[in-house]
Design a protein around this motif. Structure first.
Motif, PDB file in Angstrom:
ATOM      1  N   PHE A  72       5.785   7.322   3.350  1.00 32.78           N
ATOM      2  CA  PHE A  72       4.250   7.037   3.058  1.00 32.78           C
ATOM      3  C   PHE A  72       3.958   5.290   3.824  1.00 32.78           C
ATOM      4  N   LEU A  73       3.784   5.452   4.977  1.00 32.30           N
ATOM      5  CA  LEU A  73       3.815   4.004   5.597  1.00 32.30           C
ATOM      6  C   LEU A  73       2.469   3.302   5.127  1.00 32.30           C
ATOM      7  N   ASP A  74       2.914   2.052   4.804  1.00 32.75           N
ATOM      8  CA  ASP A  74       1.722   1.106   4.489  1.00 32.75           C
ATOM      9  C   ASP A  74       0.811   0.933   5.812  1.00 32.75           C
ATOM     10  N   ALA A  75      -0.208   1.765   5.928  1.00 39.03           N
ATOM     11  CA  ALA A  75      -1.119   1.469   7.184  1.00 39.03           C
ATOM     12  C   ALA A  75      -2.448   1.113   6.790  1.00 39.03           C
ATOM     13  N   ASN A  76      -2.435  -0.039   5.717  1.00 46.15           N
ATOM     14  CA  ASN A  76      -3.665  -0.382   5.409  1.00 46.15           C
ATOM     15  C   ASN A  76      -4.436   0.665   5.045  1.00 46.15           C
ATOM     16  N   GLN A  77      -6.175   0.271   5.249  1.00 48.51           N
ATOM     17  CA  GLN A  77      -6.822   1.613   5.084  1.00 48.51           C
ATOM     18  C   GLN A  77      -6.940   2.490   6.060  1.00 48.51           C
ATOM     19  N   GLY A  78      -5.759   3.143   6.313  1.00 40.84           N
ATOM     20  CA  GLY A  78      -5.601   4.262   7.212  1.00 40.84           C
ATOM     21  C   GLY A  78      -4.479   5.110   6.624  1.00 40.84           C
ATOM     22  N   SER A  79      -3.870   5.941   7.300  1.00 44.22           N
ATOM     23  CA  SER A  79      -2.933   7.010   6.765  1.00 44.22           C
ATOM     24  C   SER A  79      -1.831   7.246   7.905  1.00 44.22           C
ATOM     25  N   ALA A  80      -0.629   7.281   7.566  1.00 46.31           N
ATOM     26  CA  ALA A  80       0.361   7.719   8.529  1.00 46.31           C
ATOM     27  C   ALA A  80       1.587   7.769   7.519  1.00 46.31           C
ATOM     28  N   THR A  81       2.467   9.251   7.787  1.00 49.69           N
ATOM     29  CA  THR A  81       3.423   9.756   6.776  1.00 49.69           C
ATOM     30  C   THR A  81       4.542   9.828   8.074  1.00 49.69           C
ATOM     31  N   LEU A  82       5.688   9.335   7.908  1.00 48.99           N
ATOM     32  CA  LEU A  82       6.728   9.648   8.584  1.00 48.99           C
ATOM     33  C   LEU A  82       7.919  10.505   7.904  1.00 48.99           C
ATOM     34  N   ILE A  83       8.195  11.540   8.469  1.00 49.23           N
ATOM     35  CA  ILE A  83       9.069  12.450   7.719  1.00 49.23           C
ATOM     36  C   ILE A  83      10.503  12.774   8.697  1.00 49.23           C
ATOM     37  N   ILE A 126       2.854  12.484  10.521  1.00 51.93           N
ATOM     38  CA  ILE A 126       1.528  12.856  10.152  1.00 51.93           C
ATOM     39  C   ILE A 126       0.586  11.691  10.028  1.00 51.93           C
ATOM     40  N   ASP A 127      -0.465  11.755  11.296  1.00 51.36           N
ATOM     41  CA  ASP A 127      -1.589  10.728  11.374  1.00 51.36           C
ATOM     42  C   ASP A 127      -0.897   9.424  11.729  1.00 51.36           C
ATOM     43  N   SER A 128      -1.711   8.538  12.331  1.00 50.31           N
ATOM     44  CA  SER A 128      -1.066   7.302  13.068  1.00 50.31           C
ATOM     45  C   SER A 128      -1.773   6.013  12.679  1.00 50.31           C
ATOM     46  N   GLY A 129      -2.702   6.060  11.538  1.00 51.37           N
ATOM     47  CA  GLY A 129      -3.096   4.772  10.953  1.00 51.37           C
ATOM     48  C   GLY A 129      -4.400   4.326  11.603  1.00 51.37           C
ATOM     49  N   ARG A 130      -4.661   3.074  11.471  1.00 55.02           N
ATOM     50  CA  ARG A 130      -5.799   2.564  11.973  1.00 55.02           C
ATOM     51  C   ARG A 130      -5.933   2.280  13.497  1.00 55.02           C
ATOM     52  N   TYR A 131      -6.926   2.030  14.154  1.00 57.79           N
ATOM     53  CA  TYR A 131      -7.188   1.738  15.519  1.00 57.79           C
ATOM     54  C   TYR A 131      -7.066   0.100  15.846  1.00 57.79           C
ATOM     55  N   GLU A 132      -7.860  -0.409  14.647  1.00 57.47           N
ATOM     56  CA  GLU A 132      -8.159  -1.916  14.917  1.00 57.47           C
ATOM     57  C   GLU A 132      -6.905  -2.884  14.560  1.00 57.47           C
ATOM     58  N   LYS A 176      -4.568  -5.250  14.825  1.00 52.41           N
ATOM     59  CA  LYS A 176      -4.060  -6.089  15.993  1.00 52.41           C
ATOM     60  C   LYS A 176      -2.598  -6.274  16.012  1.00 52.41           C
ATOM     61  N   ASP A 177      -1.911  -6.140  14.799  1.00 52.54           N
ATOM     62  CA  ASP A 177      -0.399  -6.262  14.803  1.00 52.54           C
ATOM     63  C   ASP A 177       0.194  -4.934  15.273  1.00 52.54           C
ATOM     64  N   LYS A 178      -0.373  -3.819  15.474  1.00 51.22           N
ATOM     65  CA  LYS A 178       0.126  -2.721  16.006  1.00 51.22           C
ATOM     66  C   LYS A 178       1.314  -2.137  15.021  1.00 51.22           C
ATOM     67  N   LYS A 179       0.738  -2.414  13.692  1.00 45.86           N
ATOM     68  CA  LYS A 179       2.068  -2.126  12.684  1.00 45.86           C
ATOM     69  C   LYS A 179       2.711  -0.735  12.647  1.00 45.86           C
ATOM     70  N   ILE A 180       1.913   0.209  13.099  1.00 46.41           N
ATOM     71  CA  ILE A 180       2.600   1.587  13.180  1.00 46.41           C
ATOM     72  C   ILE A 180       3.440   1.503  14.246  1.00 46.41           C
ATOM     73  N   ILE A 181       3.281   0.839  15.350  1.00 50.92           N
ATOM     74  CA  ILE A 181       4.309   1.084  16.517  1.00 50.92           C
ATOM     75  C   ILE A 181       5.488   0.263  15.938  1.00 50.92           C
ATOM     76  N   GLN A 182       5.425  -0.806  15.290  1.00 48.27           N
ATOM     77  CA  GLN A 182       6.735  -1.549  14.758  1.00 48.27           C
ATOM     78  C   GLN A 182       7.515  -0.620  13.815  1.00 48.27           C
ATOM     79  N   GLN A 183       6.650  -0.019  12.733  1.00 54.95           N
ATOM     80  CA  GLN A 183       7.188   0.856  11.972  1.00 54.95           C
ATOM     81  C   GLN A 183       8.060   1.991  12.505  1.00 54.95           C
ATOM     82  N   LEU A 184       7.517   2.644  13.769  1.00 47.60           N
ATOM     83  CA  LEU A 184       8.148   3.689  14.240  1.00 47.60           C
ATOM     84  C   LEU A 184       9.355   3.126  15.326  1.00 47.60           C
TER      85      LEU A 184
END
Lengths: 78, 340
Positions: free
Chosen positions: B82-93, B103-109, B111-119
């Motif tokens: 359950f990725l730390d996506a701030n006020q968003g949601s993203a779960t990687l299985i 499941i979901d890719s978190g917030r759009y704004e 700036k660090d594009k944390k979801i890309i770093q995590q993936l």
């Protein structure tokens, strides 16, 4: 600035602009008969919301465009 | 430029060449067999047994690669983050065989594009995502979805079919179109097998609720007999509808709907799913007051431990082959010890 009214949570309305970060507006500031998912022209001056005007025609046009894009995806042979 | 003529050889020369190659192959085989027998620690084996073993080893070496592949439907260790996506949601299985669902890719704004770093960290740059589920099209669930489809090898994309008018949504549709991903809009009652994961689609129905949140794709995902419920931002009315439909919603864990908002995780949902623990994904100091006190109260009343990305950062659930599981948190205390 064009923004989509995405959600209302409690007393806050969340707008998603075409470009830039989320804009939160008090629910009381919304025009009457507002619709979630509709596009609005939101005028902001000095970080204060001056006007929120619905863009009904553009909302319909965009919805039609998205529907078409989705239909193309569903019909696409891979 | 001078023409190169192929040198002709006589029949006798051909025979000599064949003999030479055959002798070379036999010598090589004898050499490797000698090496194998010399190294073989099982001295109690007879010579014929050793030769048999050598033959088996040779077969293994030359066996086609696909025969060695793991049976994807069998139990295998799985990690659910359950990725730390701030006020968003993203779960990687991710299963051990590499099968990956996001499941979901978190917030759009962000700036660090944390979801890309995590993936990049967990899937690898340009790695494969077998299934990307966008539960619904709000900007805190499809953020950077376009970049994910562009950067990674996404095989299939699920969306709920409820159109948004945002440019973020349009960019995601365009990215799917430009990719080789299969596009699907799953409906209630569908069952899918993705690698070792059994996915039961619990919502939406064919008939749209015309509400982005309530049209969320709700799934029950099972691996190694461990199940989780993922309900996007669906409200209590949808949860109730699913329970009343008679669908099996018993689960070992639930991802609380709508970031732990009071509008979701209703009493019926909790009673019917009987989870061992719950997770919510929400950001620090969020303006919505997530998670809601009432939703948290409904779980606490039943002594169900709650993990939240606010306090715990990324929450990692490891499901072992035997169906047991363990939970690690990036930070904070383990609520299992506090609240259970």
């Amino acid at each position: 600035m064009k923004m989509m009214l995405e959600e209302i949570e409690g007393e806050l309305a969340r707008f998603i602009p075409d470009e830039g970060p989320v804009v939160h507006v008090k629910k009381d500031s919304l025009p009457e008969n507002y619709h979630i998912g509709e596009l609005y022209e939101v005028t902001i001056e000095d970080e204060r919301v001056i006007a929120i005007k619905p863009l009904k025609k553009e909302t319909e046009e965009r919805l039609a465009k998205m529907k078409q894009k989705r239909a193309n995806l569903l019909n696409k042979k891979r | 430029m001078a023409n190169r003529k192929k040198k002709k050889i006589t029949k006798k020369q051909k025979e000599q060449r064949t003999k030479l190659i055959s002798t070379g192959v036999v010598l090589l085989l004898v050499f490797f067999m000698g090496l194998f027998l010399g190294e073989n620690k099982q001295s109690d084996l007879s010579l014929s047994e050793k030769i048999e073993q050598f033959k088996e080893e040779l077969i293994t070496i030359f066996q086609p690669e696909e025969k060695k592949e793991v049976d994807k439907t069998k139990n295998q260790e799985t990690t659910i983050r359950f990725l730390d996506a701030n006020q968003g949601s993203a779960t990687l299985i991710q299963a051990k065989d590499g099968t990956t669902i996001l499941i979901d890719s978190g917030r759009y704004e962000d700036k660090d594009k944390k979801i890309i770093q995590q993936l990049d960290e967990y899937v690898g740059t340009g790695g494969t995502i077998d299934l990307l589920i966008f539960t619904h099209n709000d900007s805190d669930h499809i953020g950077y979805g376009d970049l994910i489809i562009n950067y990674y090898d996404v095989k299939e994309v699920w969306m709920n079919g409820n159109d948004a008018t945002s440019k973020i949504y349009e960019r995601v549709l365009d990215a799917v179109d430009a990719s080789n991903a299969v596009y699907t809009e799953p409906k209630t009652g569908e069952k899918h097998q993705v690698g070792p994961f059994q996915i039961d689609v619990l919502s939406p129905n064919e008939q749209s609720d015309n509400d982005q949140n309530d049209d969320s794709i709700v799934t029950k995902i099972t691996v190694n007999q461990v199940s989780g419920l993922f309900s996007g931002d669906a409200s209590q009315s949808i949860e109730k509808e699913i329970v009343e439909s008679g669908a099996d919603v018993t689960a070992d864990f639930i991802l609380m709907g709508h970031h732990g908002s009071d509008t979701s995780t209703g009493e019926e949902w909790v009673q019917a799913s009987q989870p061992d623990f719950a997770v919510f994904s929400a950001g620090e100091n969020n303006s919505y007051g997530h998670p809601g006190e009432e939703a948290i109260g409904r779980l606490k009343k039943l002594a169900i431990p709650i993990y939240g990305t606010i306090e715990n950062g990324t929450i990692t659930l490891t499901v072992h082959e035997d169906g047991t599981y363990s939970i690690q948190t990036e930070k904070g205390e383990n609520p299992d010890e506090d609240d259970a």
